[in-house]
Design an enzyme around this catalytic site. Structure first.
Site, short mmCIF file in Angstrom:
data_model
loop_
_atom_site.label_atom_id
_atom_site.label_comp_id
_atom_site.label_asym_id
_atom_site.label_seq_id
_atom_site.Cartn_x
_atom_site.Cartn_y
_atom_site.Cartn_z
N ASP A 112 0.83 -1.15 -0.10
CA ASP A 112 0.01 -0.13 -0.13
C ASP A 112 0.90 1.35 -0.08
OD1 ASP A 112 -1.78 -1.86 0.44
OD2 ASP A 112 -2.73 -1.26 2.22
N ASP A 202 -2.69 5.42 -2.94
CA ASP A 202 -2.14 4.47 -2.31
C ASP A 202 -1.37 3.89 -3.39
OD1 ASP A 202 -3.28 5.14 0.10
OD2 ASP A 202 -4.34 3.08 0.46
N HIS A 250 -7.31 -0.64 -3.56
CA HIS A 250 -6.14 -1.50 -4.16
C HIS A 250 -6.71 -2.27 -5.16
CE1 HIS A 250 -5.13 -0.45 0.23
NE2 HIS A 250 -4.74 0.62 -0.59
N ASP A 252 -5.13 -4.97 -6.44
CA ASP A 252 -4.51 -6.23 -6.63
C ASP A 252 -5.58 -7.42 -6.12
OD1 ASP A 252 -4.47 -5.51 -3.98
OD2 ASP A 252 -2.27 -5.73 -3.83
N CYS A 357 -0.65 -8.00 -1.12
CA CYS A 357 -0.63 -6.64 -0.40
C CYS A 357 0.61 -6.86 0.81
CB CYS A 357 -1.86 -6.80 0.46
SG CYS A 357 -3.35 -7.15 -0.46
N1 ARG Z 1 -9.77 -4.07 -1.57
C1 ARG Z 1 -9.55 -5.48 -1.76
C2 ARG Z 1 -10.84 -6.40 -1.45
O1 ARG Z 1 -11.26 -6.45 -0.36
C3 ARG Z 1 -8.41 -5.76 -0.77
C4 ARG Z 1 -7.40 -5.34 -1.38
C5 ARG Z 1 -6.07 -5.46 -0.52
N2 ARG Z 1 -4.90 -5.02 -1.06
C6 ARG Z 1 -3.94 -4.27 -0.52
N3 ARG Z 1 -2.83 -4.12 -1.15
N4 ARG Z 1 -4.07 -4.00 0.77
O2 ARG Z 1 -11.15 -7.03 -2.14
#
Ligand code: ARG
Length: 379
Positions: A112, A202, A250, A252, A357
């Site tokens: 992040d 981020d 995010h 990913d 992450c």
């Molecule tokens: N927002 C994403 C989800 O819940 C999680 C991504 C988390 N990624 C990170 N780099 N902290 O599907």
């Protein structure tokens, strides 16, 4: 002047070249953070009703750290050097001349905070007050890389003010109480809690595909943040993308490259940017839909969804590290011709994410390449 290759520490242009050096986060002392304009946690059933904050339970942190330590050993067994951030007292209150925030967050999701692009590591602005100082956890490492590697570009995006005017007043509690389809209306308008007063992003909203960087507009990355990235990386093509995610944060667990010519997309979060598929087709890239997640519901005290199932880490373009309970996802990778390394990681999810992450690239082999020579005007 030819570079002394033996001194190069930082080099990584994409998510799939052979991995040699990485940072793995730590779970120690992670907080359910104190309320702030960007977010207010409301997890009454798990002991943190609205307005309360405090460390995640010790036994949860211990379990998460075991899995993080295990990932570290697995990586080391595969010849990858692993560094770890320095834990701070995240329960302390922090302040700038503009505000006081009653707690920090933690230092598990390294992805992040830091964006590695070639020989550069960029400290992201972040968009939560509780995460404003999180870069300090990585400073001992960055200082070391800077001393060792004369070619390392150490950069930091402008520290945001994060005053009240950077946020839509009262957005979060309203949004948090909404049903998914109501939240999706905000995604369609790309209108969440951040205003456009200052650049905010981020690092984990950026997907690295060589010369092309795909940046997700999200609850933590605004248009000004993407504009800043575009101006900062003039030798790259920065594409703004969005997906049908009711509460995006995010990229990913939504869209991830696996190897040249192949990317993985979350099967319930199709792109809302039509040029994305067009660009991929034009350049003979296939986008496959992720498998169904193994988990039925998100972990207790977690702000991440079950889609951490696709939050995987590539060791090289043939080898992928996957959470060990994600059977369908592992099977899909197998069918796509990857070697799969399963590791236990679900206990880490309440600390801020999955395998991608939790890590940030320091060194992958290879150089800057153009995987999308045929571009689309205006994207
Ligand atoms: N927002 C994403 C989800 O819940 C999680 C991504 C988390 N990624 C990170 N780099 N902290 O599907």
């Amino acid at each position: 002047m030819p570079e002394d290759q033996s001194k190069i520490v930082v080099n990584s242009w994409n998510e799939w070249n052979p991995l040699k050096h990485i940072i793995v986060g730590r779970a120690d002392g992670t907080m359910v953070q104190a309320p702030e304009p960007a977010t207010q946690r409301n997890w009454a059933e798990d002991g943190f009703p609205l307005g309360t904050f405090g460390p995640l339970p010790e036994e949860m942190a211990e379990k998460a750290n075991l899995q993080l330590d295990n990932l570290t050993s697995v990586l080391e067994q595969h010849g990858v050097k692993v560094d770890r951030p320095t834990v701070l007292d995240f329960s302390q209150s922090v302040q700038t001349p503009d505000w006081v925030q009653e707690s920090m967050f933690g230092t598990m999701p390294a992805r992040d905070i830091l964006l590695t692009v070639g020989n550069e590591i960029l400290e992201a602005t972040m968009s939560q007050r509780s995460r404003w100082f999180e870069y300090l956890c990585y400073r001992p490492l960055l200082e070391r890389y800077y001393k060792e590697d004369p070619n390392f570009r150490w950069e930091a995006a402008p520290k945001p003010r994060l005053m009240d005017r950077s946020f839509r007043k009262e957005f979060w509690p309203m949004f948090d109480a909404m049903k998914t389809d109501e939240q999706m209306q905000h995604t369609l308008k790309m209108e969440w809690g951040l205003t456009e007063v200052e650049p905010l992003f981020d690092a984990a909203d950026v997907g690295r595909f060589g010369k092309d960087l795909f940046v997700q507009r999200s609850t933590v990355t605004n248009a000004a943040g993407i504009d800043w990235l575009r101006r900062h990386f003039p030798n790259h093509r920065v594409h703004e993308v969005s997906f049908a995610d009711p509460s995006p944060a995010h990229i990913d667990a939504t869209f991830l490259p696996l190897r040249p010519g192949l990317a993985l997309i979350n099967r319930i979060r199709p792109p809302l940017t039509p040029q994305l598929r067009e660009l991929f087709e034009k350049n003979d890239w296939e986008i496959v839909e992720s498998a169904a997640p193994g988990q039925k519901k998100k972990a207790k005290l977690s702000f991440c969804s079950v889609w951490l199932s696709m939050n995987v880490l590539m060791l090289d373009e043939k080898t992928v590290i996957v959470e060990e309970q994600e059977n369908s996802q592992m099977e899909q990778f197998d069918q796509l011709g990857f070697n799969v390394i399963p590791v236990p990681f679900w206990d880490v999810s309440p600390f801020g994410g999955g395998l991608h992450c939790a890590t940030v690239d320091v060194y992958r082999e290879g150089k800057l390449e153009d995987y999308f020579p045929k571009q689309i005007a205006g994207f």
